[in-house]
Design an enzyme around this catalytic site. Structure first.
Site, PDB file in Angstrom:
ATOM      1  N   GLY A 691       0.947  -1.225   0.032  1.00 20.83           N
ATOM      2  CA  GLY A 691       0.028  -0.020  -0.136  1.00 20.83           C
ATOM      3  C   GLY A 691       0.862   1.291   0.037  1.00 20.83           C
ATOM      4  O   GLY A 691       2.039   1.380   0.231  1.00 20.83           O
ATOM      5  N   GLU A 694      -1.254   5.795   3.085  1.00 25.67           N
ATOM      6  CA  GLU A 694      -0.868   6.367   4.276  1.00 25.67           C
ATOM      7  C   GLU A 694       0.371   6.655   4.512  1.00 25.67           C
ATOM      8  O   GLU A 694       0.723   7.857   5.197  1.00 25.67           O
ATOM      9  CB  GLU A 694      -1.259   5.435   5.500  1.00 25.67           C
ATOM     10  CG  GLU A 694      -2.968   5.210   5.200  1.00 25.67           C
ATOM     11  CD  GLU A 694      -3.669   4.399   6.221  1.00 25.67           C
ATOM     12  OE1 GLU A 694      -3.545   3.121   5.855  1.00 25.67           O
ATOM     13  OE2 GLU A 694      -4.129   4.549   7.000  1.00 25.67           O
TER      14      GLU A 694
HETATM   15 MO1  MOS Z   1      -7.767   4.363   6.690  1.00 30.27          MO
HETATM   16  S1  MOS Z   1      -7.535   5.435   8.068  1.00 30.27           S
HETATM   17  O1  MOS Z   1      -7.513   2.854   7.297  1.00 30.27           O
HETATM   18  O2  MOS Z   1      -8.864   4.715   5.628  1.00 30.27           O
END
Ligand code: MOS
Length: 733
Positions: A691, A694
């Site tokens: 991912g 984040e």
């Molecule tokens: Mo995220 S804060 O796991 O959409």
């Protein structure tokens, strides 16, 4: 039979071979140096034109015959007993179809749902709200975290203290570490409550057919919403269908069924007609979640060689009536500290509930940790990047620090003398990271039609990151087709199961399922193609729009000609994401370098440029990946310099529930952003994807905080770094 395969894992800084056992029908993971034709090429979003033309249908765009409009009455009090709700006048208003009272006897924040209405127009619904008479008994409340911690403070929950039990984590012995430390630093850092500010507000269109519920809603987890509603209405999950074809952001606030989705479905059931209920911006700001605040007392102890040997965090944070504050996680994840202790406390206040928000806890934790590290580096008279090198053990991040420093010209910029004028430049660097990889469970279908069209279908949703595009790219790659021959249909619980788009898990959870499905479909196509060219299915490959004999490209048949042999309408296959196998590293790294300019006369700080270095395993589409990093950085600029939920201590109301008063970065606030990706052959799953969403956000505000400190010579230890705080830090307030 499970198979044993050897993967070459690593990155430009080094590789190693790892033997993994994978299930029989799992394709061999893509390897380092794999030759791709579609994957890795910068592809515009396949749904970009639809969005640009306004043809993409968001929940707000769903209009059904006979549809009513829902609206919610919210408490004007931050804490009150709801003694009576009188619908008599509202119910006599022409055009009102149904009224609904919520069960709560006590409301605990201003903006909490008390009642709702469905009417023939939004105007009638809003008039009806004004006619509902609620008898409230106001109760003492507290909206400030420090106040909430006083023994005399009103209790947010009757059952107990406003301070939740401590969450402790650590390694080594912090007290012993501090005894050995040559230099120490201690300071308090704070971060505000941040609102998600999804461009599309929360809400839904709900419709019942008998006991079957269909909900078009803005969600980043359609199956979670389905299951939440099935539980609420005591229905088997298959009686609930949730559709999120397009979604204008979620950032963690749209993972399940919030009150507004439940209310929309209740109103539609009671009224016997479909109901549209989309929240206003103000409602979005007060009731749908936020990133909790933090108060962090950070203590650092370093040896004379610049190694941090003791790190201690005491944190309090408030997520209003919700939990989930806490900023300790990145202290354990970015650098290596032999003696580390983190203590986190949720503090309840009479404010809207928190929700997960883009790397929960990380931007707050990193702001405090990285700025404290810069203050320590100054005491140690050590270059700040060098200080980080000495405390970083992640080989990928070490490589990224060097790459980023060169691109950013760290040595030159960090040593440049400060201008004599009022505009002071400064630079900062912070580590990034995230622990997200993926969740097993997603399934996907890939279908090919007689006319040669290929469609990927899975019940994921595109939170705005380009999910449709990368799923189609994976199928196109495997089937040897150009991207324009493949489409992806997502965002419907009628499709196969997928996981919520949270934790940066969408790409690493769904691409392996799609790839497995595409490989299975390819095997079926090979069986059709083999007799056409007198070959064995096992000798075939799909490349350049043909199916051909491996190493004998002349013995080929066009993909479309094979499709015309499909007996029925289509051929399809399914795939699933199997549990992760061993990878190079479980986490991704990253780092960001930032240059700011601070006007020491006005106190205004501007971010000039950012170099963001990230890794996310195999990058499927560099274009959409880059765009995610841009988004993460811009969000970090807002968090660093502008954003803050302000509550009025007198009334408990939010003072800035609009997009004017809640400051956000506009185009002129966006710095020049350069993105570099480090290729990491990560293993873990068959596409090697990790991912990114984040990791792209966590370092920005921290690096900006460090850069402002460098620019003005004094730290501003409280976000957002607004002009008043800069001037106060400079002693000019
Ligand atoms: Mo995220 S804060 O796991 O959409």
């Amino acid at each position: 039979m499970p198979r044993r395969v050897t993967l070459s894992l690593g990155f430009a800084g080094g590789t190693r071979d790892v033997a993994v056992v994978i299930p029989d029908d799992e394709p061999t993971p893509w390897q380092f140096g794999e030759r791709f034709t579609v994957v890795g090429a910068a592809m515009p979003r396949i749904d970009g034109p639809l969005k640009a033309a306004g043809a993409a249908k968001y929940s707000y765009d769903i209009d059904l015959p006979g549809m009513l409009y829902g609206a919610i009455l919210r408490s004007p009090y931050p804490h009150a007993r709801v003694k009576n709700v009188d619908f008599s006048r509202a119910s006599r208003l022409s055009g009102v179809r149904t009224l609904l009272r919520r069960d709560e006897e006590v409301v605990r924040f201003a903006g909490q749902e008390v009642a709702a209405v469905a009417a023939i127009s939004p105007e009638v619904a809003s008039d009806a709200l004004a006619l509902i008479k609620v008898d409230y008994e106001p109760m003492p409340f507290v909206v400030d975290m420090e106040e909430a911690l006083r023994p005399s403070a009103p209790h947010v929950f009757a059952s107990g203290s406003n301070e939740a039990e401590a969450k402790l984590a650590g390694t080594g012995n912090v007290a012993a570490g501090f005894e050995q430390a040559a230099v120490t630093h201690e300071a308090v850092y704070t971060t505000p409550v941040q609102a998600h500010v999804c461009l599309e507000t929360h809400g839904a269109v709900a419709k019942w057919d008998g006991d079957e519920l269909t909900l078009w809603c803005s969600s980043q987890g359609i199956f979670t919403v389905r299951d939440d509603l099935a539980v609420f209405f005591s229905l088997p999950p298959e009686k609930v269908r949730v559709i999120t074809a397009y979604l204008g952001g979620g950032f963690g606030s749209k993972l399940g069924a919030g009150a507004e989705l439940v209310i929309a479905a209740q109103l539609a059931r009671d009224a016997g007609a479909p109901v549209k209920l989309m929240l206003s911006r103000a409602e979005e700001h007060v009731a749908t979640g936020n990133r909790p605040s933090s108060w962090q007392r950070v203590r650092l102890g370093a040896d004379s060689a610049g190694k941090l040997i003791a790190v201690d965090l005491l944190e309090h944070g408030t997520g209003g009536v919700g939990g989930g504050a806490g900023s300790g996680r990145p202290y354990h994840a970015i650098y290596h500290f032999p003696n580390l202790r983190t203590e986190e406390h949720d503090v309840y206040t009479n404010a809207g509930p928190s929700a997960p928000m883009r790397a929960p806890g990380w931007p707050q934790g990193l702001f405090a940790l990285e700025l404290a590290m810069d203050e320590m580096a100054r005491k140690l008279k050590l270059d700040r990047l060098e200080f980080r090198r000495r405390n970083n053990t992640n080989p990928v991040r070490a490589f990224e620090f060097e790459l980023g420093a060169r691109a950013f010209k760290w040595d030159e910029k960090s040593r440049a003398p400060k201008s004599a004028g009022p505009l002071k430049r400064g630079v900062g660097v912070a580590g990034a990271g995230w622990h997200g990889s993926s969740s097993p469970g997603p399934q996907a279908e890939v279908a090919v039609y007689r006319d040669g069209r290929v469609v990927v279908r899975t019940g994921t949703q595109d939170i705005g990151t380009g999910t449709r595009t990368i799923l189609a790219m994976v199928a196109a790659e495997e089937l040897g087709l150009p991207l324009e021959r493949v489409n992806a249909e997502i965002g419907d619980t009628r499709f196969l199961y997928s996981v919520p788009s949270g934790g940066s898990q969408t790409a690493p959870s769904n691409t392996p399922a799609v790839r497995q499905a595409a490989v299975h479909l390819k095997e079926k196509l090979f069986r059709l193609a083999a007799p056409m060219i007198g070959a064995e299915p096992g000798d075939l490959e799909a490349r350049d729009g043909t199916i051909r004999v491996r190493f004998e490209p002349a013995r080929a048949v066009k993909f479309g000609d094979v499709c015309r042999r499909i007996a029925g309408d289509s051929l399809s296959a399914q795939g699933e994401h199997v549990p992760n196998y061993e990878g190079f590293l479980p986490d991704q790294a990253g780092c960001q370098f930032v240059e700011v300019e601070v006007d020491v006369e006005t106190g205004i700080a501007r971010v000039l440029n950012v170099v963001a270095v990230h890794d996310a395993g195999q990058i499927i589409d560099p274009l959409t990946a880059r765009s995610q990093v841009y988004g993460g950085v811009i969000m970090g600029v807002g968090y660093a310099l502008m954003e803050e939920r302000r509550l009025d201590p007198q009334t408990g109301l939010m003072l800035n529930p609009t997009m004017d008063d809640y400051k956000l970065p506009g185009p002129l606030d966006v710095p020049e952003i350069s993105v570099a990706f480090v290729d990491v052959a990560n293993g873990i799953n068959n596409t090697g994807v990790l991912g990114l969403g984040e990791a792209a956000n966590v370092a920005t505000a921290a690096a900006i905080g460090c850069a402002v400190y460098d620019a003005i010579g004094v730290p501003v230890r409280a976000l957002p770094i607004t002009p008043d705080k800069v001037l106060a830090a400079l002693g000019k307030a």
